[in-house]
Design a protein around this motif. Structure first.
Motif, PDB file in Angstrom:
ATOM      1  N   GLY A 136      19.113  64.287  24.238  1.00 32.27           N
ATOM      2  CA  GLY A 136      18.226  65.442  24.221  1.00 32.27           C
ATOM      3  C   GLY A 136      18.555  66.416  23.115  1.00 32.27           C
ATOM      4  O   GLY A 136      17.648  66.939  22.438  1.00 32.27           O
ATOM      5  N   ALA A 140      15.964  67.144  20.085  1.00 37.76           N
ATOM      6  CA  ALA A 140      15.480  68.522  19.974  1.00 37.76           C
ATOM      7  C   ALA A 140      15.580  69.023  18.530  1.00 37.76           C
ATOM      8  O   ALA A 140      14.772  69.847  18.095  1.00 37.76           O
ATOM      9  CB  ALA A 140      16.269  69.427  20.917  1.00 37.76           C
ATOM     10  N   TYR A 143      12.528  67.180  16.765  1.00 37.34           N
ATOM     11  CA  TYR A 143      11.226  67.730  17.162  1.00 37.34           C
ATOM     12  C   TYR A 143      11.411  68.613  18.393  1.00 37.34           C
ATOM     13  O   TYR A 143      11.716  68.125  19.472  1.00 37.34           O
ATOM     14  CB  TYR A 143      10.221  66.612  17.462  1.00 37.34           C
ATOM     15  CG  TYR A 143       8.828  67.129  17.745  1.00 37.34           C
ATOM     16  CD1 TYR A 143       7.978  67.487  16.686  1.00 37.34           C
ATOM     17  CD2 TYR A 143       8.368  67.282  19.046  1.00 37.34           C
ATOM     18  CE1 TYR A 143       6.698  67.972  16.936  1.00 37.34           C
ATOM     19  CE2 TYR A 143       7.097  67.764  19.311  1.00 37.34           C
ATOM     20  CZ  TYR A 143       6.267  68.108  18.249  1.00 37.34           C
ATOM     21  OH  TYR A 143       5.009  68.598  18.495  1.00 37.34           O
ATOM     22  N   SER A 144      11.239  69.916  18.218  1.00 39.37           N
ATOM     23  CA  SER A 144      11.459  70.866  19.297  1.00 39.37           C
ATOM     24  C   SER A 144      10.257  70.951  20.229  1.00 39.37           C
ATOM     25  O   SER A 144       9.105  70.967  19.786  1.00 39.37           O
ATOM     26  CB  SER A 144      11.760  72.248  18.727  1.00 39.37           C
ATOM     27  OG  SER A 144      11.897  73.199  19.771  1.00 39.37           O
ATOM     28  N   LEU A 145      10.557  71.022  21.532  1.00 37.35           N
ATOM     29  CA  LEU A 145       9.520  71.210  22.545  1.00 37.35           C
ATOM     30  C   LEU A 145       9.610  72.599  23.171  1.00 37.35           C
ATOM     31  O   LEU A 145       8.964  72.877  24.185  1.00 37.35           O
ATOM     32  CB  LEU A 145       9.652  70.148  23.644  1.00 37.35           C
ATOM     33  CG  LEU A 145       9.455  68.691  23.212  1.00 37.35           C
ATOM     34  CD1 LEU A 145       9.749  67.768  24.388  1.00 37.35           C
ATOM     35  CD2 LEU A 145       8.050  68.464  22.694  1.00 37.35           C
ATOM     36  N   GLY A 146      10.430  73.473  22.594  1.00 39.26           N
ATOM     37  CA  GLY A 146      10.607  74.806  23.129  1.00 39.26           C
ATOM     38  C   GLY A 146      12.045  75.076  23.525  1.00 39.26           C
ATOM     39  O   GLY A 146      12.965  74.351  23.133  1.00 39.26           O
ATOM     40  N   ASN A 147      12.257  76.117  24.334  1.00 34.06           N
ATOM     41  CA  ASN A 147      13.611  76.537  24.704  1.00 34.06           C
ATOM     42  C   ASN A 147      14.377  75.476  25.495  1.00 34.06           C
ATOM     43  O   ASN A 147      15.603  75.428  25.452  1.00 34.06           O
ATOM     44  CB  ASN A 147      13.548  77.829  25.533  1.00 34.06           C
ATOM     45  CG  ASN A 147      13.061  79.005  24.709  1.00 34.06           C
ATOM     46  OD1 ASN A 147      13.227  79.023  23.493  1.00 34.06           O
ATOM     47  ND2 ASN A 147      12.463  79.984  25.375  1.00 34.06           N
ATOM     48  N   TYR A 148      13.666  74.662  26.233  1.00 31.87           N
ATOM     49  CA  TYR A 148      14.330  73.662  27.080  1.00 31.87           C
ATOM     50  C   TYR A 148      14.086  72.238  26.580  1.00 31.87           C
ATOM     51  O   TYR A 148      13.982  71.297  27.364  1.00 31.87           O
ATOM     52  CB  TYR A 148      13.847  73.808  28.528  1.00 31.87           C
ATOM     53  CG  TYR A 148      14.127  75.169  29.111  1.00 31.87           C
ATOM     54  CD1 TYR A 148      15.427  75.575  29.375  1.00 31.87           C
ATOM     55  CD2 TYR A 148      13.086  76.055  29.378  1.00 31.87           C
ATOM     56  CE1 TYR A 148      15.699  76.826  29.907  1.00 31.87           C
ATOM     57  CE2 TYR A 148      13.337  77.320  29.911  1.00 31.87           C
ATOM     58  CZ  TYR A 148      14.651  77.698  30.170  1.00 31.87           C
ATOM     59  OH  TYR A 148      14.910  78.940  30.682  1.00 31.87           O
ATOM     60  N   SER A 149      14.013  72.099  25.261  1.00 31.23           N
ATOM     61  CA  SER A 149      13.751  70.779  24.669  1.00 31.23           C
ATOM     62  C   SER A 149      14.769  69.742  25.115  1.00 31.23           C
ATOM     63  O   SER A 149      14.414  68.622  25.505  1.00 31.23           O
ATOM     64  CB  SER A 149      13.755  70.883  23.138  1.00 31.23           C
ATOM     65  OG  SER A 149      12.705  71.684  22.683  1.00 31.23           O
ATOM     66  N   SER A 150      16.063  70.099  25.066  1.00 34.16           N
ATOM     67  CA  SER A 150      17.113  69.139  25.420  1.00 34.16           C
ATOM     68  C   SER A 150      16.982  68.687  26.863  1.00 34.16           C
ATOM     69  O   SER A 150      17.156  67.505  27.181  1.00 34.16           O
ATOM     70  CB  SER A 150      18.490  69.762  25.200  1.00 34.16           C
ATOM     71  OG  SER A 150      18.705  70.036  23.838  1.00 34.16           O
ATOM     72  N   VAL A 152      14.223  68.661  28.713  1.00 30.60           N
ATOM     73  CA  VAL A 152      13.027  67.824  28.861  1.00 30.60           C
ATOM     74  C   VAL A 152      13.284  66.411  28.356  1.00 30.60           C
ATOM     75  O   VAL A 152      12.968  65.424  29.035  1.00 30.60           O
ATOM     76  CB  VAL A 152      11.824  68.445  28.113  1.00 30.60           C
ATOM     77  CG1 VAL A 152      10.634  67.494  28.132  1.00 30.60           C
ATOM     78  CG2 VAL A 152      11.439  69.783  28.733  1.00 30.60           C
ATOM     79  N   TYR A 153      13.879  66.301  27.166  1.00 35.48           N
ATOM     80  CA  TYR A 153      14.172  64.978  26.611  1.00 35.48           C
ATOM     81  C   TYR A 153      15.157  64.213  27.499  1.00 35.48           C
ATOM     82  O   TYR A 153      15.000  63.009  27.744  1.00 35.48           O
ATOM     83  CB  TYR A 153      14.742  65.099  25.196  1.00 35.48           C
ATOM     84  CG  TYR A 153      13.710  65.358  24.128  1.00 35.48           C
ATOM     85  CD1 TYR A 153      12.626  64.502  23.960  1.00 35.48           C
ATOM     86  CD2 TYR A 153      13.818  66.452  23.263  1.00 35.48           C
ATOM     87  CE1 TYR A 153      11.685  64.723  22.961  1.00 35.48           C
ATOM     88  CE2 TYR A 153      12.889  66.683  22.266  1.00 35.48           C
ATOM     89  CZ  TYR A 153      11.818  65.815  22.124  1.00 35.48           C
ATOM     90  OH  TYR A 153      10.888  66.038  21.146  1.00 35.48           O
TER      91      TYR A 153
END
Length: 470
Positions: A136, A140, A143-150, A152-153
């Protein structure tokens, strides 16, 4: 009701023959794995993201390049000693429960229950969460998905790989072989870059003696080396599913240790050649620094992908073997009977995989509240893991005494010296994991104590379940 020690007569008889389903009986594990499948699982668990993190910690605690290399050779030898002990246990008592089965035969179901509880709530699920976080964190950055990217991944990794293993044993084994092939290609790239594209001034001095600030802490260096070698004991959980039989299990274990040691030596020699001992000791991301000095900024992105694949390989293998203990727990204790169901069509313990995935996701979810999740999970798992590995080593002596008539296809060489060394090593790692960790270790021990309380309540729970079924 469970018996305080030993196995029932029915279980003893069942242990003497290969695990297979009789007509009209409940589905059970079948010998469906080949030699390459077994080696892929063992190598895939051990060679994970750790080898791209720990070399700098080892370098910071040795005095010279020669001592650095020797510490990794010694790590391979210690792992080989452990593998020889496991070769006796897995060939004498092949069972899909692995360590759980050895502990049951040696110490009774009270101890093995605590072990199964620890694997379900601490050891395996903690490892799955830890490795998923590594993936994650790297994804992250790409490609970032926001503050909780890690987070989520990491959660997606657990969901997808658990789903693949639920689909079936063959799919999980095929995925493991594909991932390990990609991992080996990535490792070869790192090795070639470090050995042949290192700056000349570093390559010329990389193997020379270079003092470090922690040069007298060889013991601590070995802690990191042996932690990096950890995971080969997972072979015990596939011993009943190997087509080549008992001798094949010993061969798979020993070949895996030789492969792992050779790979680790090549990786560390390439890092030493590219960065030098002092450069490694000062590095916070030693593999990234190696790729940066050899291939430039593009190499940093590349190493991120390689580390992610390495971690994926370990996560898949850990999910694959971890659910087998939950399955064995469900077979022995009525309270957990739902976990003891084997899906004959997919040749996998579906319920055990689902529970393992749910607990792993819960541990990953903790990162929403703290950004020290990675370090905490390391502390959380280590002491409990080494405690039970020590008990498995002791079980070899106990089973030699309790079942001397049992045929041992692969008796451990130089008995009792070899298993004594294995036990002493495990005891030292247990001490080290408690001495060098903090709050996370206490939490892990606390969860184990919860297991003790649950064990004490089991007779009452089983009596209540029995009444409900009347």
């Amino acid at each position: 009701m469970y018996r305080e020690s030993g196995l029932s007569d029915k279980e003893e008889k069942k242990a003497e023959v290969p695990l297979k389903s009789a007509p009209g009986s409940a589905a059970e594990p079948k010998p469906a794995l080949g030699m390459t499948d077994a080696i892929a699982v063992i190598v895939g668990i051990v060679i994970g993201a750790g080898i791209f993190r720990t070399p700098s910690l080892v370098a910071a605690n040795v005095q010279s390049g020669g001592m650095f290399v020797m510490s990794w050779v010694l790590g391979g030898l210690v792992s080989l000693i452990g593998a020889l002990c496991y070769a006796e246990l897995t060939t004498t008592f092949p069972h899909t429960g692995g360590d759980y089965h050895f502990l049951t035969r040696a110490f009774g179901k009270r101890v093995s229950f605590l072990f199964a509880w620890a694997r379900m709530s601490i050891i395996q699920t903690g490892s799955i969460a830890l490795l998923s976080f590594i993936i994650g964190d790297y994804l992250a950055q790409i490609y970032s998905l926001g503050n909780y990217s890690s987070v989520v991944y990491a959660a997606l990794v657990v969901v997808v790989l658990t789903g693949i293993n639920i689909i079936g044993l063959k799919t999980g084994a095929l995925t493991q072989k594909l991932l390990i092939a990609l991992e080996i290609l990535g490792i070869l790239l790192v090795v070639v870059a470090g050995l042949f594209f290192a700056p000349e001034q570093v390559a010329a001095s990389g193997s020379e003696a270079e003092g470090t600030t922690g040069g007298n802490a060889l013991g601590l260096a070995m802690v990191f080396v042996l932690l990096t070698f950890g995971g080969w004991n997972e072979a015990a959980y596939i011993s009943a599913e190997l087509r080549s039989g008992k001798r094949g299990m010993a061969k798979a274990l020993l070949l895996s240790i030789f492969i792992i040691t050779a790979v680790y030596l090549l990786i560390n020699l390439s890092m030493l050649n590219a960065l030098g001992l002092s450069g490694m000791a000062q590095s916070k991301a030693v593999a990234g620094d190696l790729m940066k000095v050899t291939l430039g900024e593009g190499g940093v992105v590349l190493i991120g992908l390689i580390v992610s694949v390495a971690a994926l390989t370990s996560v898949n293998a850990t999910i694959f073997t971890g659910a087998r203990t939950n399955y064995a727990l469900g077979k022995d204790f009525p309270v957990f009977s739902a976990l003891g169901k084997w899906n004959a069509r997919t040749s996998s313990p579906v319920n055990a995989l689902l529970l393992q995935g749910a607990i792993s996701l819960a541990l990953i979810g903790l990162a929403i509240f703290t950004r020290n999740g990675f370090e905490t999970i390391v502390e959380y798992t280590a002491p409990v893991f080494w405690f039970f590995l020590l008990l498995v080593g002791v079980s070899l002596f106990v089973l030699r005494k309790k079942e001397p008539q049992r045929t041992r296809p692969f008796p451990v060489p130089l008995y009792p010296v070899t298993p004594i060394i294995f036990c002493l090593t495990s005891a030292y790692l247990l001490y080290s994991s408690l001495a060098y960790t903090g709050l996370g270790a206490l939490v892990g021990v606390g969860v184990l104590i919860v297991g003790v309380l649950l064990l004490l309540a089991l007779p009452t729970l089983e009596k209540w379940l029995h009444q409900q079924h009347k």
